[in-house]
Design an enzyme around this catalytic site. Structure first.
Site, PDB file in Angstrom:
ATOM      1  N   LYS A 197       0.879  -1.348   0.054  1.00 53.07           N
ATOM      2  CA  LYS A 197      -0.021   0.027   0.082  1.00 53.07           C
ATOM      3  C   LYS A 197       0.894   1.368   0.028  1.00 53.07           C
ATOM      4  O   LYS A 197       1.891   1.267   0.745  1.00 53.07           O
ATOM      5  CB  LYS A 197      -0.876  -0.014   1.160  1.00 53.07           C
ATOM      6  CG  LYS A 197      -1.767   1.047   1.457  1.00 53.07           C
ATOM      7  CD  LYS A 197      -3.004   1.014   0.749  1.00 53.07           C
ATOM      8  CE  LYS A 197      -3.826   2.202   0.359  1.00 53.07           C
ATOM      9  NZ  LYS A 197      -3.410   2.725  -0.967  1.00 53.07           N
ATOM     10  N   GLN A 253       7.220   4.109   4.173  1.00 52.55           N
ATOM     11  CA  GLN A 253       5.957   3.606   4.265  1.00 52.55           C
ATOM     12  C   GLN A 253       5.547   2.306   4.881  1.00 52.55           C
ATOM     13  O   GLN A 253       4.492   2.018   5.431  1.00 52.55           O
ATOM     14  CB  GLN A 253       5.214   3.399   2.659  1.00 52.55           C
ATOM     15  CG  GLN A 253       3.784   3.310   2.383  1.00 52.55           C
ATOM     16  CD  GLN A 253       3.263   4.791   2.302  1.00 52.55           C
ATOM     17  OE1 GLN A 253       3.670   5.803   1.728  1.00 52.55           O
ATOM     18  NE2 GLN A 253       2.219   4.857   3.018  1.00 52.55           N
ATOM     19  N   LYS A 309       5.282   3.300   8.594  1.00 53.52           N
ATOM     20  CA  LYS A 309       4.534   4.092   8.526  1.00 53.52           C
ATOM     21  C   LYS A 309       3.087   3.365   8.619  1.00 53.52           C
ATOM     22  O   LYS A 309       2.117   3.565   9.609  1.00 53.52           O
ATOM     23  CB  LYS A 309       4.004   5.248   7.477  1.00 53.52           C
ATOM     24  CG  LYS A 309       2.862   6.236   7.630  1.00 53.52           C
ATOM     25  CD  LYS A 309       2.790   6.786   6.301  1.00 53.52           C
ATOM     26  CE  LYS A 309       3.887   7.703   5.806  1.00 53.52           C
ATOM     27  NZ  LYS A 309       3.669   8.676   4.513  1.00 53.52           N
ATOM     28  N   LYS A 357       5.592   2.231  -2.858  1.00 51.03           N
ATOM     29  CA  LYS A 357       5.427   3.337  -3.641  1.00 51.03           C
ATOM     30  C   LYS A 357       5.809   3.279  -4.931  1.00 51.03           C
ATOM     31  O   LYS A 357       6.498   2.504  -5.616  1.00 51.03           O
ATOM     32  CB  LYS A 357       6.387   4.377  -2.939  1.00 51.03           C
ATOM     33  CG  LYS A 357       6.256   5.882  -3.160  1.00 51.03           C
ATOM     34  CD  LYS A 357       5.173   6.185  -2.191  1.00 51.03           C
ATOM     35  CE  LYS A 357       4.649   7.805  -2.278  1.00 51.03           C
ATOM     36  NZ  LYS A 357       4.054   8.323  -1.052  1.00 51.03           N
ATOM     37  N   ASP A 416      -0.378  11.141  -4.372  1.00 48.89           N
ATOM     38  CA  ASP A 416       0.779  11.644  -3.767  1.00 48.89           C
ATOM     39  C   ASP A 416       1.178  13.034  -4.570  1.00 48.89           C
ATOM     40  O   ASP A 416       0.138  13.520  -5.222  1.00 48.89           O
ATOM     41  CB  ASP A 416       1.986  10.461  -3.476  1.00 48.89           C
ATOM     42  CG  ASP A 416       3.002  11.104  -2.722  1.00 48.89           C
ATOM     43  OD1 ASP A 416       3.103  11.083  -1.614  1.00 48.89           O
ATOM     44  OD2 ASP A 416       4.159  11.704  -3.163  1.00 48.89           O
ATOM     45  N   THR A 455      -4.831  13.439   5.380  1.00 48.10           N
ATOM     46  CA  THR A 455      -3.268  13.577   5.714  1.00 48.10           C
ATOM     47  C   THR A 455      -3.036  14.998   6.566  1.00 48.10           C
ATOM     48  O   THR A 455      -2.650  14.930   7.660  1.00 48.10           O
ATOM     49  CB  THR A 455      -2.431  13.523   4.730  1.00 48.10           C
ATOM     50  OG1 THR A 455      -2.720  12.377   3.590  1.00 48.10           O
ATOM     51  CG2 THR A 455      -0.764  13.548   4.942  1.00 48.10           C
ATOM     52  N   ASN A 496      -2.395  19.036  -1.293  1.00 45.08           N
ATOM     53  CA  ASN A 496      -3.688  18.492  -0.556  1.00 45.08           C
ATOM     54  C   ASN A 496      -3.261  18.649   0.912  1.00 45.08           C
ATOM     55  O   ASN A 496      -4.018  18.770   1.837  1.00 45.08           O
ATOM     56  CB  ASN A 496      -3.424  17.001  -0.985  1.00 45.08           C
ATOM     57  CG  ASN A 496      -4.393  15.949  -0.121  1.00 45.08           C
ATOM     58  OD1 ASN A 496      -3.910  15.546   0.920  1.00 45.08           O
ATOM     59  ND2 ASN A 496      -5.658  15.958  -0.523  1.00 45.08           N
ATOM     60  N   SER A 551      -7.007   5.630   3.853  1.00 46.89           N
ATOM     61  CA  SER A 551      -6.931   4.618   2.860  1.00 46.89           C
ATOM     62  C   SER A 551      -7.463   3.237   3.213  1.00 46.89           C
ATOM     63  O   SER A 551      -8.003   2.643   2.496  1.00 46.89           O
ATOM     64  CB  SER A 551      -5.720   4.858   2.050  1.00 46.89           C
ATOM     65  OG  SER A 551      -5.343   5.894   1.248  1.00 46.89           O
TER      66      SER A 551
HETATM   67  P1  NDP Z   1       0.500  18.036  -3.938  1.00 46.16           P
HETATM   68  O1  NDP Z   1       0.807  17.601  -5.299  1.00 46.16           O
HETATM   69  O2  NDP Z   1      -1.244  18.065  -3.627  1.00 46.16           O
HETATM   70  O3  NDP Z   1       1.263  19.267  -3.227  1.00 46.16           O
HETATM   71  C1  NDP Z   1       2.714  19.445  -3.291  1.00 46.16           C
HETATM   72  C2  NDP Z   1       3.115  20.736  -2.815  1.00 46.16           C
HETATM   73  O4  NDP Z   1       4.237  20.740  -2.322  1.00 46.16           O
HETATM   74  C3  NDP Z   1       2.680  21.853  -3.961  1.00 46.16           C
HETATM   75  O5  NDP Z   1       2.436  23.088  -3.211  1.00 46.16           O
HETATM   76  C4  NDP Z   1       3.954  21.775  -4.514  1.00 46.16           C
HETATM   77  O6  NDP Z   1       4.327  23.004  -5.395  1.00 46.16           O
HETATM   78  C5  NDP Z   1       4.953  21.619  -3.441  1.00 46.16           C
HETATM   79  N1  NDP Z   1       6.125  20.961  -4.069  1.00 46.16           N
HETATM   80  C6  NDP Z   1       6.255  19.679  -4.620  1.00 46.16           C
HETATM   81  N2  NDP Z   1       7.693  19.509  -5.125  1.00 46.16           N
HETATM   82  C7  NDP Z   1       8.405  20.496  -4.599  1.00 46.16           C
HETATM   83  C8  NDP Z   1       9.634  20.921  -4.703  1.00 46.16           C
HETATM   84  N3  NDP Z   1      10.377  19.994  -5.255  1.00 46.16           N
HETATM   85  N4  NDP Z   1      10.309  22.061  -3.922  1.00 46.16           N
HETATM   86  C9  NDP Z   1       9.308  22.863  -3.339  1.00 46.16           C
HETATM   87  N5  NDP Z   1       8.014  22.647  -3.340  1.00 46.16           N
HETATM   88  C10 NDP Z   1       7.686  21.507  -3.763  1.00 46.16           C
HETATM   89  O7  NDP Z   1       1.020  16.948  -2.854  1.00 46.16           O
HETATM   90  P2  NDP Z   1       0.683  16.471  -1.298  1.00 46.16           P
HETATM   91  O8  NDP Z   1       0.143  17.472  -0.571  1.00 46.16           O
HETATM   92  O9  NDP Z   1      -0.109  15.040  -1.466  1.00 46.16           O
HETATM   93  O10 NDP Z   1       2.125  15.695  -0.825  1.00 46.16           O
HETATM   94  C11 NDP Z   1       2.756  16.763  -0.238  1.00 46.16           C
HETATM   95  C12 NDP Z   1       3.906  15.590   0.880  1.00 46.16           C
HETATM   96  O11 NDP Z   1       3.067  15.114   1.600  1.00 46.16           O
HETATM   97  C13 NDP Z   1       4.780  14.931  -0.172  1.00 46.16           C
HETATM   98  O12 NDP Z   1       5.811  14.789   0.612  1.00 46.16           O
HETATM   99  C14 NDP Z   1       3.799  13.528   0.233  1.00 46.16           C
HETATM  100  O13 NDP Z   1       4.821  12.565  -0.084  1.00 46.16           O
HETATM  101  C15 NDP Z   1       3.296  13.798   1.333  1.00 46.16           C
HETATM  102  N6  NDP Z   1       2.056  12.866   1.978  1.00 46.16           N
HETATM  103  C16 NDP Z   1       1.240  12.879   1.153  1.00 46.16           C
HETATM  104  C17 NDP Z   1       0.002  12.279   1.338  1.00 46.16           C
HETATM  105  C18 NDP Z   1      -1.258  12.347   0.956  1.00 46.16           C
HETATM  106  O14 NDP Z   1      -2.344  11.597   1.058  1.00 46.16           O
HETATM  107  N7  NDP Z   1      -1.420  13.164  -0.242  1.00 46.16           N
HETATM  108  C19 NDP Z   1       0.011  11.280   2.581  1.00 46.16           C
HETATM  109  C20 NDP Z   1       1.442  11.277   3.182  1.00 46.16           C
HETATM  110  C21 NDP Z   1       2.448  11.992   2.968  1.00 46.16           C
HETATM  111  P3  NDP Z   1       4.226  23.287  -6.891  1.00 46.16           P
HETATM  112  O15 NDP Z   1       2.827  23.197  -7.303  1.00 46.16           O
HETATM  113  O16 NDP Z   1       5.046  24.661  -7.025  1.00 46.16           O
HETATM  114  O17 NDP Z   1       5.068  21.852  -7.389  1.00 46.16           O
HETATM  115  O1  2IT Z   2       2.865   8.870   1.647  1.00 45.96           O
HETATM  116  C1  2IT Z   2       1.728   8.616   1.858  1.00 45.96           C
HETATM  117  O2  2IT Z   2       1.551   7.869   2.937  1.00 45.96           O
HETATM  118  C2  2IT Z   2       0.673   8.742   0.842  1.00 45.96           C
HETATM  119  N1  2IT Z   2       0.951   9.350  -0.223  1.00 45.96           N
HETATM  120  C3  2IT Z   2      -0.586   8.008   1.085  1.00 45.96           C
HETATM  121  C4  2IT Z   2      -0.646   6.565   0.604  1.00 45.96           C
HETATM  122  C5  2IT Z   2      -1.736   5.942   0.400  1.00 45.96           C
HETATM  123  O3  2IT Z   2      -1.958   4.711   0.174  1.00 45.96           O
HETATM  124  O4  2IT Z   2      -2.822   6.585   0.814  1.00 45.96           O
END
Ligand code: NDP
Ligand code: 2IT
Length: 453
Positions: free
Chosen positions: A96, A117, A120, A132, A172, A215, A246, A385
């Site tokens: 997952k 992961q 976690k 992943k 992600d 998240t 997100n 999830s």
């Molecule tokens: P999104 O794509 O929704 O948002 C990502 C954000 O981070 C955007 O604002 C983006 O800006 C910025 N970003 C991405 N890459 C970079 C970079 N190289 N440098 C600076 N800013 C950057 O992703 P999520 O919010 O889903 O994910 C954010 C983090 O949370 C990640 O590390 C992800 O692995 C983690 N995460 C997400 C989960 C989920 O359920 N979605 C669960 C657990 C962890 P820009 O638009 O300019 O790229």
């Molecule tokens: O980093 C993470 O935990 C996620 N992007 C969510 C993974 C999931 O299966 O919901």
């Protein structure tokens, strides 16, 4: 094996072997180093884990699938991208973990994410292994139809490797509701089965209420638990947040619900600082800006002139009580950590995966900042999830209150596990140690039961 072993010497030897076996994978080496530093003393105290070489086996993915994704852009040009699925460990349940689309994605990043992961998912207590995946595809500036063609093409290969009891991808960075829809639609067509083989699905077709929020909400629930443990609360606290995707936006939403004050958001171009605080109304603007118009966070400062946009800057120089890095890996380095400490920030909690460099983590902890590591703090996303998988299997859907209550309870339980394994002499909690040992213990015990596999 017998005789006393030194943890620091064992860590050194283990890491030198890991670096030799995984050269040019700095992110993977970093994620393993953080775990091994804290888990090695526990492994030496529990010799079945040492003798069974559990750390060696846990740092080798079960398998990595790498494949080409060919597609055609809107100009009729043929494109070829690279995609992966890293199936890291399925000792406690089907693989997952999310799928990431980013132009600079590589195997090192995906191995660090799959490794994290595994721990976690174990911390959530739900039966989920670690994986992943993703592609070196940058969706920015691509039309909906281009994204659709890319996702459909990717699933033509990926569908062979996933399934509701095998491996269950989700979103992600760069993979949200739109991409999940295209990928799941193609999966369903190829397999001719409607099953919960992906999560983060739309509410119309098997998604769970609160998954989108989970998240960010879970991150703030974890911070609430950290604060309550020291007799404090979220109310009145100033938060700096990085990212505007997100995780960042729903963290800001929960902060507002609990009476805190979010001051910043960012993207890869820079940071907005709103000294008056980001309100519910301003957050609705950000969600529309990022999710619908797919615009840049700099536009916030044009819409709300009280705010400033700091081009190319991270938010760590803005004075705060609590910092939530919610964008990407290694975005909070030693310089950022020094700024936070100088400004008397008391809590740093990782909404993103490994957003803090190792030296910044050490500096924050040494300076008395309460530090919440990603695998505990942001586990709410994958936890919901897991709840989406349960609802799909039962062919029912729970209401929002039911899911959020379960999420809140899971975050409290994760906090309890961190305090159980992370309490230092004098009562302070080392959350890095607590989360790593608690996650390790469940997976390691399962692996010992399976024999040499
Ligand atoms: P999104 O794509 O929704 O948002 C990502 C954000 O981070 C955007 O604002 C983006 O800006 C910025 N970003 C991405 N890459 C970079 C970079 N190289 N440098 C600076 N800013 C950057 O992703 P999520 O919010 O889903 O994910 C954010 C983090 O949370 C990640 O590390 C992800 O692995 C983690 N995460 C997400 C989960 C989920 O359920 N979605 C669960 C657990 C962890 P820009 O638009 O300019 O790229
Ligand atoms: O980093 C993470 O935990 C996620 N992007 C969510 C993974 C999931 O299966 O919901």
């Amino acid at each position: 094996m017998s005789g006393p072993l030194s943890a620091s010497k064992e860590v050194e030897e283990f890491m030198s072997g890991l670096r030799r076996r995984n050269p040019a994978e700095p992110e993977f080496q970093q994620a393993v180093q953080e775990v091994v530093e804290t888990v090695m003393p526990y492994v030496l105290d529990n010799r079945q884990y040492y003798d069974n070489r559990i750390l060696e086996r846990m740092t080798e993915p079960d398998r990595v699938v790498m494949f080409r994704v060919s597609w055609e852009d809107d100009n009729g040009e043929v494109r070829a991208n690279r995609a992966w699925r890293v199936q890291f460990n399925n000792s406690i349940g089907p693989y997952k973990g999310g799928m990431r689309f980013a132009g600079d994605l590589n195997l090192s990043v995906l191995k660090f994410l799959g490794f994290e992961q595994t721990f976690k998912n174990a911390l959530t207590s739900l039966p989920m292994g670690g994986a992943k995946g993703g592609a070196n595809f940058n969706p920015k500036g691509r039309s909906d139809r281009e994204v659709m063609r890319f996702c459909h093409s990717l699933m033509i290969e990926l569908h062979r490797h996933i399934g509701e009891s095998t491996d269950v991808p989700a979103g992600d960075i760069g993979v949200g509701a739109r991409e999940i829809g295209y990928m799941f639609g193609q999966y369903k067509r190829l397999e001719n089965r409607f099953v919960g083989a992906m999560t983060g699905k739309g509410l119309e077709y098997g998604g769970s209420l609160i998954r989108k929020e989970a998240t960010g909400y879970g991150t703030v629930y974890f911070v609430q638990n950290m604060l309550e443990h020291i007799g404090d609360s979220v109310a009145g606290k100033r938060f700096v947040i990085s990212g505007s995707g997100n995780v960042a936006t729903y963290a800001a939403e929960k902060i507002l619900q609990l009476g805190g004050k979010p001051l910043t958001l960012s993207d890869s171009s820079g940071t907005i600082h709103d000294p008056a605080g980001i309100t519910h109304e301003k957050l609705a603007y950000v969600k529309e800006l990022k999710e619908v118009r797919r615009g840049r966070i700099s536009e916030y400062a044009e819409e709300y002139p009280g705010a400033t946009f700091m081009a190319g800057k991270k938010p760590w120089g803005v004075a705060c009580d609590i910092a939530l890095p919610c964008a990407t890996q290694n975005e909070l380095d030693l310089d950022g950590a020094k700024e936070l400490v100088k400004n008397k920030c008391r809590v740093v909690a990782e909404g993103a995966n490994m957003p803090t460099t190792l030296e910044a983590v050490h500096f924050l902890i040494e300076n008395g900042v309460l530090f919440g590591p990603a695998k505990a703090v942001n586990a709410g996303g994958v936890a919901v999830s897991g709840l989406e998988q349960s609802q799909n299997s039962l062919r029912i859907s729970w209401d929002a209150e039911e899911v959020e209550t379960r999420l809140r309870n899971i975050m409290r339980e994760i906090h309890n596990r961190c305090t159980k394994y992370g309490e230092e002499k004098g009562g302070a909690i080392n959350y890095v140690k607590g989360a790593n040992i608690a996650g390790f213990e469940k997976v390691a015990a399962s692996m010992v039961n399976y024999g040499i596999v």
